[in-house]
Motif scaffolding. Structure first.
Motif, PDB file in Angstrom:
ATOM      1  N   GLU A 164      -2.561   0.324  12.043  1.00 25.03           N
ATOM      2  CA  GLU A 164      -2.477  -0.498  10.822  1.00 25.03           C
ATOM      3  C   GLU A 164      -3.612  -0.168   9.853  1.00 25.03           C
ATOM      4  OE1 GLU A 164      -1.819  -4.663  11.670  1.00 25.03           O
ATOM      5  OE2 GLU A 164      -0.398  -4.118  13.249  1.00 25.03           O
ATOM      6  N   THR A 165      -4.812   0.031  10.383  1.00 23.58           N
ATOM      7  CA  THR A 165      -5.941   0.389   9.519  1.00 23.58           C
ATOM      8  C   THR A 165      -5.702   1.745   8.867  1.00 23.58           C
ATOM      9  OG1 THR A 165      -7.461  -0.886  10.887  1.00 23.58           O
ATOM     10  CG2 THR A 165      -8.435   0.783   9.462  1.00 23.58           C
ATOM     11  N   LEU A 166      -5.242   2.710   9.652  1.00 25.69           N
ATOM     12  CA  LEU A 166      -4.981   4.047   9.111  1.00 25.69           C
ATOM     13  C   LEU A 166      -3.841   4.029   8.094  1.00 25.69           C
ATOM     14  CD1 LEU A 166      -5.315   6.036  12.447  1.00 25.69           C
ATOM     15  CD2 LEU A 166      -6.888   6.157  10.491  1.00 25.69           C
ATOM     16  N   SER A 167      -2.838   3.198   8.335  1.00 27.17           N
ATOM     17  CA  SER A 167      -1.699   3.156   7.405  1.00 27.17           C
ATOM     18  C   SER A 167      -2.079   2.542   6.064  1.00 27.17           C
ATOM     19  CB  SER A 167      -0.523   2.391   8.032  1.00 27.17           C
ATOM     20  OG  SER A 167      -0.835   1.027   8.171  1.00 27.17           O
ATOM     21  N   ALA A 168      -3.187   1.836   6.025  1.00 30.72           N
ATOM     22  CA  ALA A 168      -3.669   1.252   4.764  1.00 30.72           C
ATOM     23  C   ALA A 168      -4.851   2.040   4.200  1.00 30.72           C
ATOM     24  CB  ALA A 168      -4.080  -0.199   5.000  1.00 30.72           C
ATOM     25  N   ASP A 169      -5.119   3.207   4.776  1.00 29.01           N
ATOM     26  CA  ASP A 169      -6.274   4.006   4.356  1.00 29.01           C
ATOM     27  C   ASP A 169      -6.171   4.350   2.875  1.00 29.01           C
ATOM     28  OD1 ASP A 169      -8.516   5.756   6.006  1.00 29.01           O
ATOM     29  OD2 ASP A 169      -7.972   6.678   4.091  1.00 29.01           O
ATOM     30  N   LYS A 170      -7.312   4.358   2.197  1.00 27.98           N
ATOM     31  CA  LYS A 170      -7.343   4.655   0.760  1.00 27.98           C
ATOM     32  C   LYS A 170      -6.990   6.106   0.459  1.00 27.98           C
ATOM     33  CE  LYS A 170     -12.243   5.715   0.865  1.00 27.98           C
ATOM     34  NZ  LYS A 170     -13.305   5.102   1.548  1.00 27.98           N
ATOM     35  N   ASP A 171      -7.102   6.975   1.484  1.00 26.68           N
ATOM     36  CA  ASP A 171      -6.836   8.397   1.274  1.00 26.68           C
ATOM     37  C   ASP A 171      -5.411   8.742   1.715  1.00 26.68           C
ATOM     38  OD1 ASP A 171      -6.878  11.364   1.932  1.00 26.68           O
ATOM     39  OD2 ASP A 171      -8.818  11.071   0.924  1.00 26.68           O
ATOM     40  N   LEU A 172      -4.651   9.306   0.815  1.00 32.36           N
ATOM     41  CA  LEU A 172      -3.262   9.660   1.095  1.00 32.36           C
ATOM     42  C   LEU A 172      -3.150  10.637   2.258  1.00 32.36           C
ATOM     43  CD1 LEU A 172      -0.251   9.580   0.373  1.00 32.36           C
ATOM     44  CD2 LEU A 172      -0.685  11.412  -1.268  1.00 32.36           C
ATOM     45  N   SER A 173      -4.089  11.576   2.385  1.00 27.64           N
ATOM     46  CA  SER A 173      -3.986  12.567   3.461  1.00 27.64           C
ATOM     47  C   SER A 173      -4.073  11.906   4.842  1.00 27.64           C
ATOM     48  CB  SER A 173      -5.049  13.655   3.313  1.00 27.64           C
ATOM     49  OG  SER A 173      -6.335  13.106   3.342  1.00 27.64           O
ATOM     50  N   VAL A 174      -4.844  10.856   4.986  1.00 22.52           N
ATOM     51  CA  VAL A 174      -4.925  10.137   6.258  1.00 22.52           C
ATOM     52  C   VAL A 174      -3.577   9.484   6.544  1.00 22.52           C
ATOM     53  CG1 VAL A 174      -6.018   8.211   7.482  1.00 22.52           C
ATOM     54  CG2 VAL A 174      -7.414   9.753   6.072  1.00 22.52           C
ATOM     55  N   ARG A 175      -3.015   8.838   5.552  1.00 23.07           N
ATOM     56  CA  ARG A 175      -1.708   8.190   5.732  1.00 23.07           C
ATOM     57  C   ARG A 175      -0.635   9.233   6.019  1.00 23.07           C
ATOM     58  NH1 ARG A 175      -3.443   5.770   0.841  1.00 23.07           N
ATOM     59  NH2 ARG A 175      -1.616   6.621  -0.216  1.00 23.07           N
ATOM     60  N   TRP A 176      -0.726  10.399   5.388  1.00 23.16           N
ATOM     61  CA  TRP A 176       0.243  11.469   5.607  1.00 23.16           C
ATOM     62  C   TRP A 176       0.180  11.929   7.062  1.00 23.16           C
ATOM     63  CZ3 TRP A 176       0.353  16.562   7.147  1.00 23.16           C
ATOM     64  CH2 TRP A 176       1.545  17.243   6.914  1.00 23.16           C
ATOM     65  N   TRP A 177      -1.039  12.168   7.590  1.00 22.79           N
ATOM     66  CA  TRP A 177      -1.176  12.605   8.981  1.00 22.79           C
ATOM     67  C   TRP A 177      -0.638  11.554   9.942  1.00 22.79           C
ATOM     68  CZ3 TRP A 177      -1.439  17.228  10.744  1.00 22.79           C
ATOM     69  CH2 TRP A 177      -2.004  18.226   9.961  1.00 22.79           C
ATOM     70  N   LEU A 178      -0.843  10.302   9.630  1.00 19.14           N
ATOM     71  CA  LEU A 178      -0.307   9.242  10.473  1.00 19.14           C
ATOM     72  C   LEU A 178       1.225   9.277  10.458  1.00 19.14           C
ATOM     73  CD1 LEU A 178      -0.903   6.766  12.259  1.00 19.14           C
ATOM     74  CD2 LEU A 178      -0.791   5.386  10.164  1.00 19.14           C
ATOM     75  N   ALA A 179       1.803   9.439   9.305  1.00 19.66           N
ATOM     76  CA  ALA A 179       3.264   9.484   9.193  1.00 19.66           C
ATOM     77  C   ALA A 179       3.841  10.719   9.893  1.00 19.66           C
ATOM     78  CB  ALA A 179       3.681   9.466   7.721  1.00 19.66           C
ATOM     79  N   GLN A 180       3.054  11.792  10.005  1.00 20.99           N
ATOM     80  CA  GLN A 180       3.509  13.018  10.662  1.00 20.99           C
ATOM     81  C   GLN A 180       3.265  13.002  12.167  1.00 20.99           C
ATOM     82  OE1 GLN A 180       5.260  15.282   8.860  1.00 20.99           O
ATOM     83  NE2 GLN A 180       4.966  13.720   7.302  1.00 20.99           N
ATOM     84  N   ASN A 181       2.549  12.010  12.662  1.00 17.12           N
ATOM     85  CA  ASN A 181       2.222  11.927  14.080  1.00 17.12           C
ATOM     86  C   ASN A 181       3.525  11.803  14.875  1.00 17.12           C
ATOM     87  OD1 ASN A 181       1.528  10.946  16.698  1.00 17.12           O
ATOM     88  ND2 ASN A 181      -0.415  10.193  15.909  1.00 17.12           N
ATOM     89  N   PRO A 182       3.843  12.796  15.718  1.00  5.33           N
ATOM     90  CA  PRO A 182       5.136  12.785  16.422  1.00  5.33           C
ATOM     91  C   PRO A 182       5.317  11.605  17.378  1.00  5.33           C
ATOM     92  CG  PRO A 182       3.721  14.521  17.280  1.00  5.33           C
ATOM     93  CD  PRO A 182       3.032  13.943  16.076  1.00  5.33           C
ATOM     94  N   ALA A 183       4.254  11.104  17.953  1.00  2.00           N
ATOM     95  CA  ALA A 183       4.387   9.971  18.875  1.00  2.00           C
ATOM     96  C   ALA A 183       4.754   8.703  18.129  1.00  2.00           C
ATOM     97  CB  ALA A 183       3.086   9.761  19.650  1.00  2.00           C
ATOM     98  N   ILE A 184       4.253   8.568  16.943  1.00  2.00           N
ATOM     99  CA  ILE A 184       4.550   7.379  16.148  1.00  2.00           C
ATOM    100  C   ILE A 184       5.886   7.554  15.440  1.00  2.00           C
ATOM    101  CG2 ILE A 184       3.778   5.973  14.189  1.00  2.00           C
ATOM    102  CD1 ILE A 184       0.898   6.708  15.110  1.00  2.00           C
TER     103      ILE A 184
END
Length: 194
Positions: A152-172
């Motif tokens: 949840e913290t990462l999904s609200a990160d101010k940096d788009l690249s962090v949110r992008w990596w989270l969205a690309q995480n295959p386990a999630i």
């Protein structure tokens, strides 16, 4: 500390490596745990490269004092190498120490380590790290799949690249995570509407 079975052939091989001065091979050898006194010597070797190789050796898991010493090594590379070692999973004090390391490299390696799944509070701390690279490494680590607070913290990160990596995480993204966390991560990568 667990008892390591003695393999006479491995002892001979270790002895030959030490006698030949092949310290890199000795530090990496999977049977090194049979000679803890040599492991201690290598952990104090004047050459950081030898300590770096030793820090990656999974057999250090049975030697808490050596892991502790490597976690405070003056050379960043040694601490970073230890942070990648899955052997730190059973050493909570070392995990906490590495999560607060002054080097973002060590924190990045820890954020990528599968052992982070055993430490939700540490993952939460890394999800708020001042280094974007640390947060990106954590976001891409499949081991965070059940760490909802970090997600949840990462999904609200101010940096788009962090949110992008989270969205690309295959386990999630693969549906094994909390559905709300996955939806939040997906929505976080969407461009705002104007």
């Amino acid at each position: 500390m667990t008892d390591t079975p003695i393999d006479p052939l491995a002892i001979i091989e270790l002895t030959n490596l030490k006698a030949a001065g092949k310290l890199e091979e000795l530090a990496h050898h999977p049977a090194l745990a049979m000679k803890p006194e040599w492991m201690s010597e290598l952990a104090q070797n004047k050459h950081a490269y030898i300590r770096y190789i030793l820090a990656q050796n999974p057999t250090v898991a049975d030697h808490p004092e050596i892991i502790k010493n490597l976690s405070t090594d003056a050379y960043t590379g040694v601490r970073s190498a230890l942070a990648t070692n899955p052997a730190i999973a059973n050493h909570p004090a070392v995990v906490r120490k590495l999560a607060s390391d002054k080097s973002s490299s060590a924190r990045q390696r820890l954020a990528s380590n599968p052992a982070i799944a055993n430490y939700p509070e540490t993952a939460k701390k890394l999800s708020k790290d001042r280094s974007k690279q640390v947060r990106m490494h954590l976001a891409s680590n499949p081991a965070i799949v059940n760490l909802d607070e970090a997600i949840e913290t990462l999904s609200a990160d101010k940096d788009l690249s962090v949110r992008w990596w989270l969205a690309q995480n295959p386990a999630i993204a693969g549906g094994t995570a909390n559905t709300n966390s996955w939806q939040t991560a997906q929505q976080a990568t969407q461009a705002p509407t104007i």
